[in-house]
Enzyme design. Structure first.
Site, mmCIF file in Angstrom:
data_model
loop_
_atom_site.group_PDB
_atom_site.id
_atom_site.type_symbol
_atom_site.label_atom_id
_atom_site.label_comp_id
_atom_site.label_asym_id
_atom_site.label_seq_id
_atom_site.Cartn_x
_atom_site.Cartn_y
_atom_site.Cartn_z
ATOM 1 N N ASP A 261 -57.874 59.865 1.348
ATOM 2 C CA ASP A 261 -58.234 58.510 0.667
ATOM 3 C C ASP A 261 -57.540 57.307 1.046
ATOM 4 O O ASP A 261 -56.706 56.761 0.536
ATOM 5 C CB ASP A 261 -57.759 58.723 -0.889
ATOM 6 N N GLU B 212 -67.233 56.445 -6.856
ATOM 7 C CA GLU B 212 -65.880 56.480 -6.759
ATOM 8 C C GLU B 212 -65.224 55.669 -5.842
ATOM 9 O O GLU B 212 -66.131 55.320 -4.756
ATOM 10 C CB GLU B 212 -65.351 57.622 -7.114
HETATM 11 C C1 6LW Z 1 -59.849 60.660 -5.564
HETATM 12 C C2 6LW Z 1 -61.333 60.735 -5.518
HETATM 13 C C3 6LW Z 1 -61.772 62.101 -5.209
HETATM 14 O O1 6LW Z 1 -59.246 59.903 -6.651
HETATM 15 O O2 6LW Z 1 -60.664 62.798 -5.047
HETATM 16 O O3 6LW Z 1 -63.470 63.714 -4.933
HETATM 17 C C4 6LW Z 1 -59.713 62.170 -5.721
HETATM 18 N N1 6LW Z 1 -63.050 62.188 -5.079
HETATM 19 O O4 6LW Z 1 -61.931 59.401 -4.666
HETATM 20 C C5 6LW Z 1 -58.433 62.778 -4.961
HETATM 21 O O5 6LW Z 1 -58.534 62.681 -3.446
#
Ligand code: 6LW
Length: 519
Positions: free
Chosen positions: A14, A174
């Protein structure tokens, strides 16, 4: 110009990046590790040095007894009018918050909590001074990206969060980040989930509130249809421009070991970006991301030799515990009981005193760990430890979660000092035969890691080590456990009773398979 991916190997997922003059700063998730939010610096986007962690006080990062992979998810770092901001989510705290600093190598503020829900918060500073806060958002059409206007001084929302884009149709929109080019607002997000369907998509609008038009070439980055021996799960990107006006993307991806398995986590990677004739960004020229990137860099030459793989440049590491503080790469599990750690009682030794928590639990066992960054690596710790009884244990562990770890530990068996390999995989625990060792002599505990297995050896310093046992990387893979976002660490620990004195820790990458042969 050429360089190697991952540019920051090991589980540093991330990634978010910003630039101030010729300096780049990058942060990544840290989950249940403390300190939280590793902070890196580079002056060429390829060679990175960790310069600390953003959250290094319990008042900034209360983790309690959080479950594996809870804690800190997906930070964003931004720079605005002389001040750095980092916004993130504490999944084991009160949700979304940000901290700020005017000195990137100094302390950050206490948290300013925001009432906006969702995860993956991001900040955008518009030309007119408006500050936008973005995050995932549960709207009338399902999960999407929500946005509000933020009062940066107080953390108060000046508008109610509202949905601005639901993505291009992939699940789990996201990781939003907003950019502004040529008067248009570009909203880039991750979709598909952070596993093998991961992708990056983008949309644009004349207004920050939309409506957003989806890029006709979405996804602009994905490996969901590539062969499994290539990087997988690429996504969760952030963009940064160079002083010369080039555009680059950082994002994470995974290196698989065998069929759809990975054990060293989601790693930060880099790719060049150009804007096509319609203004849409094209990542890596639309080509897959490879371990050895050869790019035609429009205006820049990386000032240092780039023949070495970036992962090698992040490679060899020796810790002799000489300078009274731990290197930045070390992490505790959750908030440590600092009374159980000492670097001053015995000069050039790290003293670890067993507390009441064990590696098998969700507390804060006496432990320091650093990420495994290479498949092929030789790790060794030299330790002096006189176990009081069979419950008194100390040694080196390959640790993924409290239910998935291999511990080469010194203890007492049948009244004798011994070394054995204890493996915990889910609800299964095995112990190797003990290898008896001399009472008083310092011990060398070694782990030889390869793509598919770990070989554990031990012996008195200066004597040839004996193999104590082996463990498969497969059983420490993310795919073998309930949703983890982390990866394997090499850790030093003490549990049960007693104090272990670690004289040194060495991490020496062995020869990796040639990148070209990985296909
Ligand atoms: C992060 C999100 C995700 O906040 O995993 O699967 C979380 N997507 O973008 C943790 O890496």
């Amino acid at each position: 110009m050429e360089y190697y991916n991952p540019i920051i190997p090991g589980f540093y997922p991330d990634p978010s990046i910003c630039r101030v003059g010729n300096d780049y700063y990058l942060v990544t998730s840290s989950f249940e590790l403390f300190p939280g939010v590793p902070l890196f610096h580079s002056d060429d986007l390829i060679h990175w040095e960790q310069i600390g962690c953003v959250l290094n006080r319990e008042s900034q990062l209360p983790l309690g007894r959080c479950q594996p992979s809870q804690g800190i998810w997906a930070p964003t770092i931004r720079y605005h009018k002389g001040r750095f901001y980092m916004v993130t989510t504490n999944m084991s705290g009160k949700g979304n918050f940000y901290v700020w600093t005017d000195d990137i190598r100094g302390e950050w503020s206490d948290p300013i909590w925001v009432s906006q829900k969702g995860i993956d918060p991001s900040l955008f500073f518009d030309d007119d001074g408006t500050v936008y806060l973005l995050s995932t958002f549960d709207g009338p059409k399902g999960q999407g990206i929500g946005q509000s206007i933020l009062d940066l001084e107080t953390g108060k929302l000046l508008t109610e969060p509202k949905p601005v884009w639901y993505g291009s149709g992939g699940k789990y929109p996201e990781g939003p980040h907003l950019y502004k080019w040529d008067g248009l607002y570009y909203l880039m997000i991750a979709e598909g989930g952070t596993e093998y369907g991961h992708m990056e998509t983008i949309a644009r609008s004349r207004s920050p509130w939309g409506p957003y038009e989806s890029c006709p070439r979405n996804p602009i980055l994905t490996h969901r249809d590539t062969a499994l021996d290539q990087f997988q799960a690429v996504g969760h990107a952030d963009l940064v421009d160079t002083p010369d006006g080039e555009l680059w993307a950082v994002f994470h991806g995974i290196r698989t070991t065998q069929y759809m398995l990975h054990h060293i986590g989601r790693e930060t990677m880099l790719a060049p970006v150009y804007r096509d004739k319609d203004g849409w960004p094209v990542i890596s020229g639309g080509n897959p991301i490879t371990p050895h990137m050869r790019v035609t860099s429009i205006k820049r030459e990386v000032p240092r030799e780039t023949g070495k793989a970036s992962s090698e440049s992040a490679g060899a590491f020796q810790e002799h515990f000489d300078d009274g503080r731990l290197s930045y790469c070390w992490s505790y599990l959750r908030n440590p009981d600092t009374a159980n750690y000492t670097l001053s009682t015995r000069p050039s030794f790290l003293g670890l005193t067993a507390g009441c928590d064990f590696l098998d639990g969700c507390g804060s066992p006496t432990f320091i760990g650093r990420r495994q960054q290479h498949f092929f690596v030789n790790v060794q710790a030299v330790v002096e430890f006189s176990p009081e009884n069979e419950n008194s244990q100390a040694g080196i562990t390959v640790f993924h979660t409290n239910e998935h770890h291999y511990d080469l530990l010194v203890t007492r068996k049948n009244g004798e000092k011994a070394v054995l390999l204890r493996k915990r995989v889910g609800d299964m625990i095995t112990e190797s035969q003990p290898v008896y060792v001399p009472e008083k002599t310092p011990l060398a505990l070694s782990v030889q890691a390869s793509k598919l297995e770990y070989i554990f050896s031990a012996g008195a310093v200066g004597e040839s080590p004996k193999v104590v046992g082996k463990g498969r990387t497969q059983l420490l893979s993310t795919e073998c456990m309930v949703s983890t976002f982390t990866g394997c660490l090499f850790g030093l620990f003490a549990q049960g009773a007693g104090t272990a004195w670690f004289d040194s820790f060495t991490y020496l990458p062995a020869c990796e398979e040639p990148a070209e042969e990985k296909r």
